[in-house]
Design a protein around this motif. Structure first.
Motif, mmCIF file in Angstrom:
data_model
loop_
_atom_site.group_PDB
_atom_site.id
_atom_site.type_symbol
_atom_site.label_atom_id
_atom_site.label_comp_id
_atom_site.label_asym_id
_atom_site.label_seq_id
_atom_site.Cartn_x
_atom_site.Cartn_y
_atom_site.Cartn_z
ATOM 1 N N ALA A 130 29.795 17.751 -9.374
ATOM 2 C CA ALA A 130 29.680 17.091 -8.063
ATOM 3 C C ALA A 130 30.021 15.602 -8.174
ATOM 4 C CB ALA A 130 28.285 17.273 -7.512
ATOM 5 N N ALA A 181 33.090 13.731 -6.405
ATOM 6 C CA ALA A 181 32.861 12.579 -5.514
ATOM 7 C C ALA A 181 33.742 11.403 -5.916
ATOM 8 C CB ALA A 181 31.392 12.179 -5.552
ATOM 9 N N PHE A 182 33.854 11.169 -7.220
ATOM 10 C CA PHE A 182 34.692 10.054 -7.679
ATOM 11 C C PHE A 182 36.168 10.315 -7.343
ATOM 12 C CE2 PHE A 182 31.408 8.863 -11.185
ATOM 13 C CZ PHE A 182 30.586 8.331 -10.206
ATOM 14 N N MET A 237 36.598 9.671 -3.751
ATOM 15 C CA MET A 237 36.594 8.216 -3.531
ATOM 16 C C MET A 237 38.011 7.641 -3.684
ATOM 17 S SD MET A 237 33.416 6.364 -5.336
ATOM 18 C CE MET A 237 34.331 5.718 -6.687
ATOM 19 N N ILE A 263 40.222 8.919 -0.777
ATOM 20 C CA ILE A 263 39.896 8.226 0.485
ATOM 21 C C ILE A 263 40.421 6.788 0.451
ATOM 22 C CG2 ILE A 263 37.979 7.316 1.879
ATOM 23 C CD1 ILE A 263 36.395 9.853 1.009
ATOM 24 N N THR A 264 40.269 6.138 -0.689
ATOM 25 C CA THR A 264 40.709 4.736 -0.815
ATOM 26 C C THR A 264 42.217 4.611 -0.586
ATOM 27 O OG1 THR A 264 38.934 4.305 -2.379
ATOM 28 C CG2 THR A 264 40.750 2.744 -2.372
ATOM 29 N N ALA A 319 43.077 5.668 3.038
ATOM 30 C CA ALA A 319 42.702 4.669 4.038
ATOM 31 C C ALA A 319 43.735 3.549 4.080
ATOM 32 C CB ALA A 319 41.329 4.084 3.714
ATOM 33 N N ASN A 320 44.175 3.132 2.898
ATOM 34 C CA ASN A 320 45.177 2.068 2.839
ATOM 35 C C ASN A 320 46.468 2.506 3.529
ATOM 36 O OD1 ASN A 320 46.281 -0.497 1.731
ATOM 37 N ND2 ASN A 320 47.628 0.925 0.677
ATOM 38 N N ARG A 354 24.545 16.279 -4.068
ATOM 39 C CA ARG A 354 24.930 15.379 -5.168
ATOM 40 C C ARG A 354 26.298 14.745 -4.902
ATOM 41 N NH1 ARG A 354 25.300 18.974 -9.677
ATOM 42 N NH2 ARG A 354 24.710 20.696 -8.325
ATOM 43 N N PHE A 355 27.181 15.500 -4.283
ATOM 44 C CA PHE A 355 28.504 14.961 -3.931
ATOM 45 C C PHE A 355 28.333 13.760 -2.987
ATOM 46 C CE2 PHE A 355 31.918 14.764 -0.788
ATOM 47 C CZ PHE A 355 33.021 14.582 -1.608
ATOM 48 N N TRP A 365 26.852 10.735 -4.856
ATOM 49 C CA TRP A 365 27.769 10.022 -5.754
ATOM 50 C C TRP A 365 28.922 9.347 -5.009
ATOM 51 C CZ3 TRP A 365 25.934 8.294 -9.877
ATOM 52 C CH2 TRP A 365 25.030 9.027 -10.644
ATOM 53 N N LEU A 366 29.301 9.920 -3.872
ATOM 54 C CA LEU A 366 30.325 9.261 -3.055
ATOM 55 C C LEU A 366 29.780 7.918 -2.556
ATOM 56 C CD1 LEU A 366 33.160 9.720 -1.784
ATOM 57 C CD2 LEU A 366 32.013 10.590 0.248
ATOM 58 N N GLY A 417 28.873 5.694 -5.936
ATOM 59 C CA GLY A 417 30.058 5.214 -6.645
ATOM 60 C C GLY A 417 30.787 4.133 -5.868
ATOM 61 N N SER A 418 30.970 4.378 -4.563
ATOM 62 C CA SER A 418 31.657 3.371 -3.753
ATOM 63 C C SER A 418 30.807 2.111 -3.621
ATOM 64 C CB SER A 418 32.011 3.929 -2.371
ATOM 65 O OG SER A 418 30.880 4.475 -1.754
ATOM 66 N N ILE A 454 31.242 -0.077 -6.753
ATOM 67 C CA ILE A 454 32.540 -0.775 -6.784
ATOM 68 C C ILE A 454 32.595 -1.856 -5.698
ATOM 69 C CG2 ILE A 454 35.027 -0.455 -6.484
ATOM 70 C CD1 ILE A 454 34.676 2.285 -7.826
ATOM 71 N N TRP A 472 41.768 -5.552 -2.124
ATOM 72 C CA TRP A 472 42.386 -4.267 -1.753
ATOM 73 C C TRP A 472 41.389 -3.122 -1.939
ATOM 74 C CZ3 TRP A 472 43.507 0.530 -3.668
ATOM 75 C CH2 TRP A 472 44.457 1.278 -2.971
ATOM 76 N N VAL A 473 40.758 -3.101 -3.103
ATOM 77 C CA VAL A 473 39.795 -2.028 -3.396
ATOM 78 C C VAL A 473 38.602 -2.112 -2.428
ATOM 79 C CG1 VAL A 473 38.149 -1.176 -5.109
ATOM 80 C CG2 VAL A 473 40.449 -1.807 -5.817
ATOM 81 N N ASN A 521 39.455 -0.869 1.132
ATOM 82 C CA ASN A 521 39.801 0.538 1.313
ATOM 83 C C ASN A 521 38.726 1.510 0.862
ATOM 84 O OD1 ASN A 521 42.527 0.336 2.485
ATOM 85 N ND2 ASN A 521 42.971 -0.742 0.581
ATOM 86 N N ILE A 522 37.952 1.129 -0.153
ATOM 87 C CA ILE A 522 36.904 2.045 -0.628
ATOM 88 C C ILE A 522 35.715 2.047 0.335
ATOM 89 C CG2 ILE A 522 35.367 0.662 -2.078
ATOM 90 C CD1 ILE A 522 35.849 2.774 -4.298
ATOM 91 N N TRP A 529 35.625 2.951 3.245
ATOM 92 C CA TRP A 529 35.613 4.182 4.054
ATOM 93 C C TRP A 529 34.882 5.294 3.321
ATOM 94 C CZ3 TRP A 529 36.861 3.274 8.875
ATOM 95 C CH2 TRP A 529 37.671 2.166 9.142
ATOM 96 N N ALA A 530 35.016 5.324 1.994
ATOM 97 C CA ALA A 530 34.272 6.314 1.206
ATOM 98 C C ALA A 530 32.777 6.015 1.294
ATOM 99 C CB ALA A 530 34.738 6.281 -0.250
ATOM 100 N N LEU A 589 31.534 7.183 4.672
ATOM 101 C CA LEU A 589 31.442 8.648 4.708
ATOM 102 C C LEU A 589 30.228 9.116 3.895
ATOM 103 C CD1 LEU A 589 32.680 11.375 5.533
ATOM 104 C CD2 LEU A 589 34.073 11.289 3.453
#
Lengths: 42, 406
Positions: free
Chosen positions: A3, A7-8, A11, A14-15, A18-19, B169-170, B173-174, B177-178, B181, B214-215, B218-219, B221-222, B225
């Motif tokens: 999972a 998810a990573f 990520m 999506i990144t 989105a750009n 869990r997904f 971590w989404l 993780g985002s 970062i 940039w990161v 754009n990230i 949105w993750a 979500l």
């Protein structure tokens, strides 16, 4: 752990997505701040 | 409720900055007749001492058509406004101007609040933000040294129980993780000039800053979500109840061995983290969207108008908050608020990461494999284990009743 890796991966997708999507629809900072094409800047 | 919480936090968050802006009434009655209403030596001295000077005498001093000199005299063609008058009008946003640029902010020729924002961003925001994060890390280290790792006290390793599904869990971590970062790239952006440039130089930081922006953009949105997924997944399990008071009265057993207050799927501490994530997540997303689409989503003038109508800013000594802002000023407030919320969010998540990893034996399994040691679950979520076991028994009984007919 599946999972978490999923998810990573999502990520990253999506990144990049989105750009691409924001660029395509013209919603970017550069577009917002730019001058009209009818204005000469030289 | 959410709006009130945001409003209260906004007031306290802005108290430091706005307090500095509002301590200006001392010079209201100053006599400026010797300069014809212009800046006096006393004004200059006050500024040099770092004291605030009420700019109202300049804000309203933008010339008058009634005072226009005859066309044959000096300044006659300016219609009663000298160049200083014109620049004051530009500075305070009262000049009637038109521009050819498409940008919504292009009509603001001089943005008076920009310096204040820059000083706040590089001053108290960075300083107190660093104190908050550093202080949290120190406290967690002290807690670890004094309490040690919270171990499973009973017989572990016998069986496991499914704590979180793959989708739960997904979503976690989404979101997590985002967030990590976003936090890292945000800190690089805020502290780049002070920390990264002296270490790596301008060229290297330029590349880092461009990549970070940039990161970060754009990230996000993750992150949004992930926020939606965790909220939908867990909101029903995080409704506060009386059991939480019992848990809180015993501090969750965090400070004493052998104390395990009963809890369902989430204990009071986890509920606080959950609601913190939701409230701060929504707030940081709103200000983030405002920054992501410059000048398209102004929200602070409207928020301040609502706050002013409640009387709260006046009550805490902030006076009346500005309800009319230049587009850039909206962005500046959005940036400050975004950073304040981010610092509080990061400090909270530091504690969450600590207790979910090095601080407690067996906790990390809930978010890696999803299966936790049953003994761990009984010690920290006894009522939830009882509910799961009861549901399993009921399902088995139902299957037993159905089987003969098949």
């Amino acid at each position: 752990m599946k999972a978490m890796y999923l998810a990573f991966g999502a990520m990253i997708v999506i990144t990049i997505g989105a750009n691409y999507a924001l660029h395509e629809i013209g919603m970017s900072t550069a577009d917002q701040g730019s001058t009209s094409s009818t204005v000469r800047l030289d | 409720m959410l709006r009130i919480l945001l409003a209260i936090s906004l007031i306290f968050g802005l108290a430091v900055s706005a307090g500095a802006q509002d301590s200006t009434t001392a010079t209201d009655s100053m006599d400026r007749s010797s300069t014809g209403g212009a800046t006096t030596l006393e004004d200059i001295l006050r500024r040099q001492e770092g004291l605030q000077v009420d700019p109202e005498y300049r804000r309203s001093n933008t010339g008058s058509a009634d005072a226009a000199a005859d066309i044959t005299q000096q300044l006659g063609t300016l219609g009663g406004a000298s160049e200083s008058d014109v620049f004051r009008a530009l500075r305070y946003g009262t000049a009637d101007i038109s521009v050819t640029s498409r940008s919504p902010a292009a009509g603001t020729i001089i943005q008076d609040g920009g310096i204040w924002w820059l000083q706040a961003r590089e001053g108290w925001l960075a300083t107190y933000g660093a104190y908050l994060l550093g202080g949290t890390l120190v406290l967690l280290t002290m807690f670890y040294v004094l309490r040690g790792k919270i171990r499973i006290e009973g017989q572990s390793g016998v069986s496991t129980i499914l704590r979180f599904t793959t989708f739960e869990r997904f979503g976690h971590w989404l979101f997590a993780g985002s967030f990590l970062i976003l936090g890292l790239t945000g800190l690089l952006t805020l502290f780049g000039r002070k920390v990264v440039i002296p270490l790596l130089g301008h060229d290297a930081f330029s590349t880092i800053a461009i990549a970070s922006k940039w990161v970060h953009n754009n990230i996000s949105w993750a992150f949004m979500l992930g926020l939606i997924i965790i909220t939908v997944n867990w909101i029903a399990h995080n409704i506060p109840n009386r059991l939480d008071l019992v848990w809180l009265s015993k501090a969750g057993g965090l400070f004493s061995k052998g104390v395990h207050p009963p809890a369902r799927k989430f204990n009071a501490g986890q509920k606080m983290i959950f609601w913190g994530c939701v409230v701060l997540g929504v707030s940081i997303s709103a200000s983030g969207l405002s920054l992501l689409f410059p000048f398209e989503l102004p929200m602070f003038a409207k928020t301040f108008a609502v706050l002013n109508s409640t009387g709260l800013p006046q009550l805490v000594g902030l006076g009346t908050l500005p309800e009319v802002m230049a587009p850039q000023e909206e962005m500046q407030y959005a940036q400050l608020w975004h950073s304040i919320v981010a610092f509080v969010f990061m400090a909270m998540i530091f504690a969450h990461i600590y207790i979910g990893s090095v601080g407690m034996e067996g906790a990390i399994d809930a978010m890696t494999t999803g299966e936790v040691d049953t003994q761990w679950a009984k010690e920290h979520h006894s009522l939830w284990v009882a509910e799961v076991e009861e549901a399993d028994r009921a399902a088995a009984a139902k299957a037993g009743q159905v089987s003969p007919a098949e």
